[in-house]
Design a protein around this motif. Sequence first.
Motif, short mmCIF file in Angstrom:
data_model
loop_
_atom_site.label_atom_id
_atom_site.label_comp_id
_atom_site.label_asym_id
_atom_site.label_seq_id
_atom_site.Cartn_x
_atom_site.Cartn_y
_atom_site.Cartn_z
N LEU A 107 0.82 -1.20 0.00
CA LEU A 107 0.00 0.00 0.00
C LEU A 107 0.86 1.26 0.00
O LEU A 107 0.56 2.24 -0.69
CB LEU A 107 -0.94 -0.01 1.21
N GLN A 108 1.93 1.24 0.77
CA GLN A 108 2.80 2.42 0.83
C GLN A 108 3.52 2.63 -0.50
O GLN A 108 3.71 3.77 -0.92
CB GLN A 108 3.80 2.30 1.98
N SER A 109 3.92 1.56 -1.17
CA SER A 109 4.58 1.73 -2.46
C SER A 109 3.61 2.30 -3.49
O SER A 109 4.00 3.09 -4.35
CB SER A 109 5.19 0.42 -2.94
N SER A 110 2.35 1.94 -3.40
CA SER A 110 1.35 2.55 -4.28
C SER A 110 1.19 4.03 -3.97
O SER A 110 1.03 4.86 -4.88
CB SER A 110 0.00 1.85 -4.13
N ASN A 111 1.22 4.36 -2.70
CA ASN A 111 1.12 5.75 -2.27
C ASN A 111 2.32 6.56 -2.78
O ASN A 111 2.16 7.68 -3.27
CB ASN A 111 1.06 5.79 -0.74
N TYR A 157 1.96 7.22 -6.44
CA TYR A 157 1.02 8.31 -6.71
C TYR A 157 1.68 9.67 -6.48
O TYR A 157 1.45 10.61 -7.22
CB TYR A 157 -0.21 8.14 -5.82
N GLN A 158 2.51 9.76 -5.44
CA GLN A 158 3.12 11.04 -5.10
C GLN A 158 4.30 11.39 -5.99
O GLN A 158 4.46 12.55 -6.40
CB GLN A 158 3.58 11.04 -3.65
N TYR A 204 11.63 3.46 -3.09
CA TYR A 204 11.07 3.01 -1.81
C TYR A 204 11.55 1.60 -1.49
O TYR A 204 11.94 1.30 -0.37
CB TYR A 204 9.54 3.07 -1.87
#
Length: 133
Positions: free
Chosen positions: A96-100, A103-104, A113
């Motif tokens: 989930l954090q890598s998707s975030n 996006y950023q 990451y």
Amino acid sequence: RNPVTNVSAAWPLTKYCGQASFFGGVPALPEAAGYIVVLGFGLFFSLFTTLLVYLDKWFVGTAYTSEQFNTAGRSVGTGLTASVLVSQWTWAATLLQSSNVAYQYGLSGPYWYAAGATIQIFLFGILSIELKR
């Protein structure tokens, strides 16, 4: 802007904007079906695994001791060890954090990451292979 929900979206499918369910609030299957699927598959695979263990013991003669169970008979190769390490380090929050981050920061975000964890994975992999010997 969706005239029903008064929500604007960046994609053309605004039919479901602001809704919590694609099924209009009605579940697709009853709750009992979920329990039957989970418990049924669990029971089936438990019995199937038990059957395979007994067949292996009967036909091959494999001795199942606590040492064989804990070390997998000392037959785990380097490739499986590496895949276990990566799968254990890559859990839901990491995905989930890598998707975030993607996006950023764009496409290079997840790469950088993940690059931060590669040193620990390599060191832990080398350590686990050495401890296995």
